[in-house]
Write a protein that holds these residues in place. Structure first.
Motif, mmCIF file in Angstrom:
data_model
loop_
_atom_site.group_PDB
_atom_site.id
_atom_site.type_symbol
_atom_site.label_atom_id
_atom_site.label_comp_id
_atom_site.label_asym_id
_atom_site.label_seq_id
_atom_site.Cartn_x
_atom_site.Cartn_y
_atom_site.Cartn_z
ATOM 1 N N VAL A 43 63.149 28.765 29.571
ATOM 2 C CA VAL A 43 62.760 30.292 30.660
ATOM 3 C C VAL A 43 64.044 29.527 31.579
ATOM 4 O O VAL A 43 64.891 30.338 32.156
ATOM 5 C CB VAL A 43 61.376 30.908 31.703
ATOM 6 N N LEU A 44 63.788 28.489 32.345
ATOM 7 C CA LEU A 44 64.625 27.852 33.220
ATOM 8 C C LEU A 44 66.293 27.557 32.710
ATOM 9 O O LEU A 44 66.800 28.223 33.400
ATOM 10 C CB LEU A 44 64.538 26.591 34.073
ATOM 11 N N CYS A 45 65.676 27.265 31.357
ATOM 12 C CA CYS A 45 66.767 26.568 30.842
ATOM 13 C C CYS A 45 68.138 27.870 30.158
ATOM 14 O O CYS A 45 69.253 27.427 28.991
ATOM 15 C CB CYS A 45 67.421 25.473 30.027
ATOM 16 N N LEU A 46 67.626 28.691 29.605
ATOM 17 C CA LEU A 46 67.652 29.713 28.905
ATOM 18 C C LEU A 46 69.156 30.842 29.967
ATOM 19 O O LEU A 46 68.748 31.769 30.767
ATOM 20 C CB LEU A 46 67.064 31.053 28.056
ATOM 21 N N GLN A 47 70.394 30.007 29.717
ATOM 22 C CA GLN A 47 71.457 30.467 30.534
ATOM 23 C C GLN A 47 72.634 31.954 29.872
ATOM 24 O O GLN A 47 72.041 32.185 29.002
ATOM 25 C CB GLN A 47 71.898 29.559 31.366
ATOM 26 N N THR A 48 73.429 32.539 30.448
ATOM 27 C CA THR A 48 74.485 33.298 29.982
ATOM 28 C C THR A 48 74.585 32.373 28.287
ATOM 29 O O THR A 48 74.828 33.360 27.401
ATOM 30 C CB THR A 48 75.048 33.940 31.259
ATOM 31 N N THR A 49 75.512 31.654 28.224
ATOM 32 C CA THR A 49 76.238 30.781 27.717
ATOM 33 C C THR A 49 75.967 29.391 27.135
ATOM 34 O O THR A 49 74.458 29.004 27.333
ATOM 35 C CB THR A 49 77.975 30.341 28.275
ATOM 36 N N ILE A 50 75.647 28.937 25.969
ATOM 37 C CA ILE A 50 74.761 27.882 25.574
ATOM 38 C C ILE A 50 75.433 26.659 26.643
ATOM 39 O O ILE A 50 75.040 25.857 26.329
ATOM 40 C CB ILE A 50 75.313 27.211 23.811
ATOM 41 N N ASP A 51 76.741 26.654 26.807
ATOM 42 C CA ASP A 51 77.661 25.819 27.811
ATOM 43 C C ASP A 51 76.353 25.103 29.288
ATOM 44 O O ASP A 51 76.697 24.456 29.223
ATOM 45 C CB ASP A 51 79.035 25.694 27.724
ATOM 46 N N GLN A 52 76.301 26.961 29.619
ATOM 47 C CA GLN A 52 75.657 26.501 30.686
ATOM 48 C C GLN A 52 74.482 26.444 30.651
ATOM 49 O O GLN A 52 73.399 25.560 31.236
ATOM 50 C CB GLN A 52 75.616 28.126 31.337
ATOM 51 N N SER A 53 73.777 26.683 29.604
ATOM 52 C CA SER A 53 72.186 26.498 29.473
ATOM 53 C C SER A 53 72.398 24.236 29.884
ATOM 54 O O SER A 53 71.448 24.002 30.054
ATOM 55 C CB SER A 53 71.940 26.897 27.595
ATOM 56 N N ILE A 54 73.415 24.138 28.456
ATOM 57 C CA ILE A 54 73.350 22.728 28.530
ATOM 58 C C ILE A 54 72.964 22.032 29.056
ATOM 59 O O ILE A 54 72.780 20.811 29.752
ATOM 60 C CB ILE A 54 74.097 22.048 27.050
ATOM 61 N N ARG A 55 74.098 22.420 30.135
ATOM 62 C CA ARG A 55 74.556 21.522 32.243
ATOM 63 C C ARG A 55 73.448 22.098 33.076
ATOM 64 O O ARG A 55 72.679 20.943 33.252
ATOM 65 C CB ARG A 55 75.744 22.545 32.261
ATOM 66 N N SER A 57 70.439 22.584 31.957
ATOM 67 C CA SER A 57 69.165 21.006 30.879
ATOM 68 C C SER A 57 69.151 19.945 31.627
ATOM 69 O O SER A 57 68.191 19.324 31.704
ATOM 70 C CB SER A 57 69.215 21.752 29.158
ATOM 71 N N PHE A 58 70.585 19.485 31.447
ATOM 72 C CA PHE A 58 70.882 18.218 31.988
ATOM 73 C C PHE A 58 70.547 18.130 33.227
ATOM 74 O O PHE A 58 69.373 16.857 33.840
ATOM 75 C CB PHE A 58 72.473 17.840 31.966
ATOM 76 N N HIS A 59 70.813 18.648 33.657
ATOM 77 C CA HIS A 59 70.724 18.679 35.264
ATOM 78 C C HIS A 59 69.019 19.272 35.622
ATOM 79 O O HIS A 59 68.288 17.969 36.899
ATOM 80 C CB HIS A 59 71.218 19.596 36.268
ATOM 81 N N ARG A 60 68.439 19.863 35.113
ATOM 82 C CA ARG A 60 66.914 19.416 35.253
ATOM 83 C C ARG A 60 66.161 18.217 34.739
ATOM 84 O O ARG A 60 65.642 18.091 35.305
ATOM 85 C CB ARG A 60 66.314 20.976 34.124
ATOM 86 N N MET A 61 66.809 17.188 33.795
ATOM 87 C CA MET A 61 66.566 16.366 33.290
ATOM 88 C C MET A 61 66.486 15.510 34.221
ATOM 89 O O MET A 61 65.650 14.450 34.153
ATOM 90 C CB MET A 61 66.763 15.832 31.853
ATOM 91 N N VAL A 62 67.411 15.343 34.127
ATOM 92 C CA VAL A 62 68.006 14.176 35.550
ATOM 93 C C VAL A 62 67.596 14.436 36.761
ATOM 94 O O VAL A 62 66.261 13.457 37.467
ATOM 95 C CB VAL A 62 69.625 13.519 35.967
ATOM 96 N N GLY A 63 67.020 15.877 37.828
ATOM 97 C CA GLY A 63 66.205 15.961 38.965
ATOM 98 C C GLY A 63 64.704 15.757 38.319
ATOM 99 O O GLY A 63 63.883 15.333 38.955
#
Length: 338
Positions: A43-55, A57-63
């Motif tokens: 739910v949190l990682c589905l952003q407007t574009t795939i690029d935004q979702s990947i970025r 997701s990376f922030h979420r994983m690191v945090g």
């Protein structure tokens, strides 16, 4: 436009539901006692574009990783109170800041510490499940986003560009009409207001085009639209140049009008120049039914070349200062359009 927005929201609903279901079942399959953590990441990682979702997701994983490393080993040895929680968040957030990570990473660090602090005492596997389930949710969300109705805002950019070119064409036509028909009626202020409105639309279209370009990153089906967006970007740059042009000449025309020195020859020539440029922007390349329709045909290009020649040869001004200024700005614009 409203139809496209509705379709985009419908696709998001389906993606969210399908990815959440799949991630929950995968989390259970790998033995997680907290499978709900996976769909939360979806739910949190589905952003407007795939690029935004990947970025994101990376922030979420690191945090999440920083929060777990800092708090998981300590929480069982510390008292459970707000002061201890605050100190843990302070430490984790400053680590993220020291590493010069994005602000969203700081939020994920704090969130992870709060949840670990709350649930790790009740379930010793919570920290492990959180890292595994977060990864499952991220991977599922990105794959679903990429292969199930991947976001593509090319058509939205085309519609916005088409609207903008029509607006610009109309302003140029009004400038021509002012010179040829309504000279002396002080139409400059009215046209300046329309130019200001056009500037707002220009910025909006630039944002839409940027989003459309970003939407094609990591989109396995978006390669055919890259060339289209490159064409749109070139046309948008032409419109931006034309905005600079009309912003300059409307001031010249207002001053010229105050002087009143406008010969019939100047009137006809200036009006013709503006009408021709108006037709140019009313005939730009736009997306129609998924294909690039023909625009800016050779005849139009030839007409612009002819205008350049006429401006160079017509050196006998009816009123030198304003006429020369107008022709100079027009010639500069034509060089950018050809």
């Amino acid at each position: 436009m409203e139809k496209k927005n509705l379709e985009s929201k419908t696709a998001l609903v389906w993606k969210m539901a399908i990815a959440s279901a799949i991630s929950w079942e995968l989390a259970k399959l790998v033995g997680s006692d907290h499978p709900y953590l996976a769909p939360i990441s979806v739910v949190l990682c589905l952003q407007t574009t795939i690029d935004q979702s990947i970025r994101y997701s990376f922030h979420r994983m690191v945090g999440t990783a920083i929060g777990i490393i800092l708090s998981a080993s300590l929480v069982s040895h510390l008292d459970m109170n707000g002061w201890i929680l605050g100190l843990l968040i302070l430490g984790g957030a400053f680590i993220a800041k020291w590493l010069k990570l994005d602000e969203s990473v700081i939020h994920q660090v704090a969130l992870t510490i709060v949840l670990i602090f709350t649930f790790e005492r009740k379930s010793k596997d919570y920290a492990f499940d959180r890292i595994v389930d977060t990864m499952i949710g991220i991977v599922v969300a990105i794959l679903i986003h990429m292969f199930l109705f991947p976001p593509d805002f090319t058509k939205k950019a085309a519609k916005s560009l088409e609207k903008l070119s029509g607006q610009l064409s109309e302003i140029l036509s009004e400038l021509s009409n002012w010179i040829q028909v309504e000279w002396g009626q002080e139409k400059g202020n009215i046209i300046e207001n329309k130019i200001n409105q056009f500037l707002q639309e220009l910025h909006s279209t630039k944002d839409i085009l940027s989003t459309a370009t970003n939407s094609l990153k990591f989109n396995p089906f978006g390669k055919k639209h890259h060339s289209l967006l490159n064409n749109y970007d070139m046309e948008l740059k032409k419109m931006s140049k034309c905005y600079d042009y009309i912003s300059t000449i409307v001031t010249t025309l207002k001053e010229w009008e105050k002087e009143g020195h406008l010969s019939s020859t100047d009137q006809k020539e200036a009006g013709t120049y503006l009408q021709t440029i108006s037709k140019f922007f009313g005939n730009l390349n736009v997306l129609q039914k998924g294909e690039l329709k023909k625009g800016n045909d050779p005849d139009m290009q030839g007409l612009l070349d002819l205008l350049q020649t006429q401006i160079r040869t017509n050196s006998q001004p009816g009123y030198p200062v304003y006429r020369d200024s107008f022709q100079l700005e027009t010639q500069k614009l034509l060089k950018n359009l050809l």
